[in-house]
Design an enzyme around this catalytic site. Structure first.
Site, PDB file in Angstrom:
ATOM      1  CE1 TYR A 207      -4.230  -1.164   0.504  1.00  0.00           C
ATOM      2  CE2 TYR A 207      -3.873  -2.107   2.387  1.00  0.00           C
ATOM      3  CZ  TYR A 207      -4.815  -1.904   1.304  1.00  0.00           C
ATOM      4  OH  TYR A 207      -6.037  -2.608   1.246  1.00  0.00           O
TER       5      TYR A 207
ATOM      6  CD  GLU B 296      -7.159  -2.778   9.255  1.00  0.00           C
ATOM      7  OE1 GLU B 296      -8.383  -2.560   8.809  1.00  0.00           O
ATOM      8  OE2 GLU B 296      -6.458  -3.434   8.924  1.00  0.00           O
TER       9      GLU B 296
ATOM     10  CG  ASN C  66      -8.183  -1.089  -0.703  1.00  0.00           C
ATOM     11  OD1 ASN C  66      -7.495  -1.907  -0.878  1.00  0.00           O
ATOM     12  ND2 ASN C  66      -8.729  -1.131   0.789  1.00  0.00           N
ATOM     13  CD  GLU C  67     -11.386  -4.193   1.374  1.00  0.00           C
ATOM     14  OE1 GLU C  67     -11.551  -3.677   2.375  1.00  0.00           O
ATOM     15  OE2 GLU C  67     -11.057  -5.573   1.597  1.00  0.00           O
TER      16      GLU C  67
ATOM     17  CD  GLU D 137      -7.237  -6.405   1.625  1.00  0.00           C
ATOM     18  OE1 GLU D 137      -7.818  -6.964   2.639  1.00  0.00           O
ATOM     19  OE2 GLU D 137      -7.097  -5.293   1.206  1.00  0.00           O
TER      20      GLU D 137
END
Length: 605
Positions: free
Chosen positions: A50, A96, A154-155, A235
Site C-alpha cells: 500500500y 487500519e 481499495n474495496e 487479501e
C-alpha cells in the site's frame, strides 16, 4: 491476462503469484531488506504494498519520499531480493491506517465528499497521482521494473457512495500516467453489493476473504464479474487487527495453511494479508466506527506469519510447507529472528504538568476564539490540542460538564487550575462533574486517537466539534493551544533543559496530563526490545526523539511497545520521554523486556 487458460501470462508463460502484504510505512527502513528476504525464503514470488498518501503528503503540496518514506528504495530492495510487486496506490487504502491513507487536510473543505467525483476531492487526488504515478512508471514490469499489477482504489464496493464516475476518473488517470498496457485491478469483499459497486469495466475484478469462507462460492462470485481470467484472492487474511479493549486476534496456523493449499490447487493467485503487519508508530493508527468509535492499537502484529518485530512463526513454516508443493522454494534456512534484549528497569522523573510546559510545546501561543475550533481548522492534524477558558461562575457543588452533541473527538482530559478532574470520551462518556471558583482556569486537553479508516464515517474531524456546556452556561472565550510535542522532543527537549527542576516540583499531583523523562544507559548493544509501562494508564512514548506510539495498558490487549534496536544508541545515553494523560504510578519506572505482551485483557497485568 490469458483469458483462454484463466491465468496470468508473464514473459509469455502461465504465471501464478503467491504474495504477502508488507507495509513499508509500518517497518523502519533499516529492516526492509531483512523482512523481504524472509518473505523470499518462505517461497513467495511477490509482495503487495500500500502507498499511504498522507504519509507522503502530510502537509498539502509538500512531498516526502526520504528515509522511512523512500518508496523507490523499498521497490529496489524487493527487486534485488527477487520479489515482484503488486502496488496498491489508493488514493484510499483502508489498511487500519489514519483516515485510510487520506490526508486530513482534505477536511478543510467542510462539505467534501471523500472517495467520490467531488470536484475538490478529485482535484487533490489528481495532483497527488501526478506526483506519485510518474515515479512508479519506470518500476513497472513492462518497463524493466518489478511492479506486475496496480490496484485502483481499495474495496470501493464497501463504501456508500458507489460513484462510477469517480472510478472512471481514476481509471483514466492511472492509464494516462502508467500507460494503457498496465494491468489494473480492483479488490472487493465477498458480497454481490461490494463486487457490483467496486468493479468497473477495464479494471480486473478480484475478491478478498479469510479462512472461514467457502472458497468455491467466493471464486464463483468473482467469476460472475470476470467470467474468464485468473482467480485472485487479493487479501487472504492470515490474522486480524486489534482495537483497544478487544481480545488479541488469533487465526490458527494449520487453518491458514490448509485454505492456502486449497486455493493454490485451484490455480488461484493469492496474496496473504498480512505477511508482516509491523507497527502503527506515532499517530498513524486508524479506527473503526460501527456502533461506536474504536481506535486500533499501536501494534499491527496481526498474528501474521512474521511477528511485529519481523520474527518467523509456526504459521510461516506451515505456509512454506504448502508453497513447497507448488513451486521451488529457495534452498537454505529462513533468516533468524533479530536479537532481542531486556534492558531492565529505567526510573523516570517528572518534568511537569502539561500546563507548566506550554511555552515549550506550543511556541506560537494560543489561537483566540469565541467557540472551539477543530484540529483541522487549526491545521494541527494529529496528536493533541489544549483548549483553555475560565469558569464563568462559582461552582461549589459538583456541576456537570456536558458534550451535548457528542463533540469530543476523541478523548478530553479536564483540569481546573492544574488539578485533574476527569475525562470525557467520544460515544461513551459525555458528562463529568467539575468544581471551582469563578475565574479559575479550565484546561481541556483533547487527544486525536486516529481517524476512522473504513466505512461511511471517514470524514472524521478531531478536537471539540461543538460547544461544551457547564451547568447552565455555554463555555466561550477559548484560548486554543496547538501542541507541537513532537517538534519539541525531536529538538532535544526535555533532556536539553539543563539542570532538573528543584524537588518541590515533584510535589505536583501525579494525576492528569504530565511529562516524565529518564535515561536508558548504553550497554554496547542496540537490539530490539519491548517497553512495558506497568501501572501507567494511557499516553504516548518517545525514545531518542522518535514517537513509538500510544500505550494504554489499562484497556489492553497490548501491554508492550515495540522498540526497534537501531533506534537505540549502543554507546550514548538513550532519552525516554513519556506523556501520561491520566495518572502516573507511585513508582515512576518503565521496563524493557525481550518479548512482547500483546494479548492481555484489561484487569490482568
Amino acid at each position: 491476462f490469458n483469458y483462454k487458460s484463466n491465468c496470468f501470462l508473464k514473459d509469455g508463460k502461465p504465471f501464478q503469484y503467491i504474495s504477502g502484504s508488507i507495509h513499508y510505512s509500518r517497518i523502519p527502513h533499516y529492516y526492509w531488506k531483512d523482512r523481504l528476504m524472509k518473505m523470499y525464503m518462505t517461497g513467495l514470488n511477490a509482495v503487495q504494498v500500500y502507498v499511504p498518501w498522507n504519509y507522503h503528503e502530510t502537509v498539502q503540496g509538500v512531498y516526502n519520499f526520504t528515509g522511512d518514506r523512500d518508496l523507490e528504495r523499498f521497490l529496489d530492495l524487493a527487486n534485488q531480493t527477487g520479489l515482484l510487486v503488486i502496488l496498491r496506490p489508493g488514493p484510499y487504502i483502508c489498511a487500519e491506517w489514519e483516515m485510510g491513507g487520506l490526508p486530513a487536510w482534505l477536511l478543510q473543505k467542510p462539505n467534501i465528499v471523500l472517495r467520490s467525483a467531488d470536484t475538490d476531492y478529485m482535484q487533490a487526488v489528481s495532483n497527488w497521482l501526478a506526483v506519485l504515478l510518474p515515479k512508479m512508471k519506470p518500476w513497472l514490469y513492462i518497463n524493466g521494473g518489478n511492479i506486475i499489477t496496480v490496484q485502483v482504489e481499495n474495496e470501493y464496493g464497501s463504501y456508500f457512495a458507489c460513484d462510477y464516475n469517480y472510478m472512471r476518473h481514476l481509471r483514466t488517470l492511472f492509464s494516462f500516467f502508467l500507460g494503457e498496457e498496465t494491468v489494473l485491478f480492483t479488490t472487493d469483499g465477498n458480497t454481490d453489493k461490494e463486487m457490483t459497486c467496486g468493479s468497473l469495466e477495464g479494471l480486473y475484478a478480484t475478491v478478498d476473504f479469510g479462512t472461514d469462507t467457502n472458497i468455491t462460492e467466493a471464486f464463483k462470485r468473482q467469476r460472475r464479474y470476470e467470467p474468464r481470467g485468473p482467480l485472485v484472492n487479493s487479501e487472504f487474511y492470515t490474522g486480524w487487527l486489534d482495537h483497544w479493549g478487544d481480545q488479541h486476534a488469533v487465526v490458527d496456523a494449520q487453518k491458514v495453511g490448509r485454505v492456502l493449499e486449497e486455493m493454490l490447487v485451484m490455480g488461484a493467485n493469492v496474496n496473504m494479508y498480512m505477511f508482516e503487519g509491523g507497527t502503527n508508530f506515532g499517530y498513524w493508527n486508524g479506527a473503526d466506527h460501527d456502533t461506536r468509535f474504536r481506535s486500533v492499537v499501536t501494534s499491527y502484529d496481526y498474528d501474521a506469519p512474521l511477528t511485529e518485530a519481523g520474527d518467523p512463526t509456526e504459521k510461516l513454516l506451515a505456509i512454506r510447507d504448502v508453497i513447497t508443493q507448488f513451486r521451488e522454494v529457495p534452498s537454505g534456512p529462513i533468516p533468524p529472528a533479530t536479537p532481542k534484549f531486556a534492558y531492565g528497569f529505567v526510573t523516570l522523573q517528572k518534568v511537569g504538568n502539561l500546563s507548566s510546559v506550554l511555552s515549550v510545546i506550543s511556541p506560537l501561543g494560543p489561537v483566540k476564539s469565541q467557540h472551539p475550533l477543530t484540529f483541522e481548522e487549526l491545521k494541527q492534524y494529529y496528536g493533541y490540542v489544549l483548549y483553555r477558558t475560565t469558569l464563568p461562575r462559582d461552582l461549589s457543588e459538583p456541576t456537570p460538564l456536558i458534550s451535548p452533541l457528542n463533540g469530543v473527538h476523541d478523548r478530553a482530559y479536564v483540569s481546573v487550575n492544574g488539578v485533574y478532574q476527569g475525562l470525557l470520551e467520544r460515544d461513551t462518556t459525555l458528562v463529568m462533574n467539575v468544581t471551582g471558583q469563578r475565574g479559575d482556569t479550565l484546561d481541556i486537553l483533547v487527544e486525536n486517537m486516529g481517524r476512522v479508516n473504513f466505512g461511511s464515517k471517514i470524514n472524521d474531524y478531531k478536537g471539540l466539534l461543538s460547544s461544551l456546556i457547564l451547568g447552565r452556561d455555554i463555555l466561550a472565550d477559548w484560548q486554543i493551544y496547538p501542541l507541537d510535542i513532537d517538534g519539541a522532543i525531536s529538538a532535544g527537549w526535555p533532556h536539553s533543559r539543563g539542570p532538573k527542576s528543584p524537588p518541590t516540583r515533584l510535589r505536583e499531583s501525579s494525576a492528569g496530563p504530565g511529562f516524565y523523562t529518564g535515561t536508558l544507559q548504553p550497554n554496547g548493544l542496540s537490539w530490539d526490545t519491548f517497553l512495558k509501562l506497568t501501572d501507567w494508564k494511557k499516553g504516548q512514548v518517545w525514545i531518542n526523539g522518535v514517537n513509538l506510539g500510544r500505550y494504554w495498558p489499562a484497556r489492553g490487549p497490548q501491554k508492550t511497545l515495540y522498540v526497534p534496536g537501531p533506534l537505540l544508541n549502543s554507546n550514548l545515553p538513550n532519552t525516554i520521554t513519556v506523556l501520561e494523560l491520566e495518572s502516573a504510578p507511585a513508582q515512576l519506572r518503565v521496563l524493557f523486556m525481550e518479548r512482547p505482551l500483546l494479548n492481555i485483557t484489561a484487569g490482568k497485568s
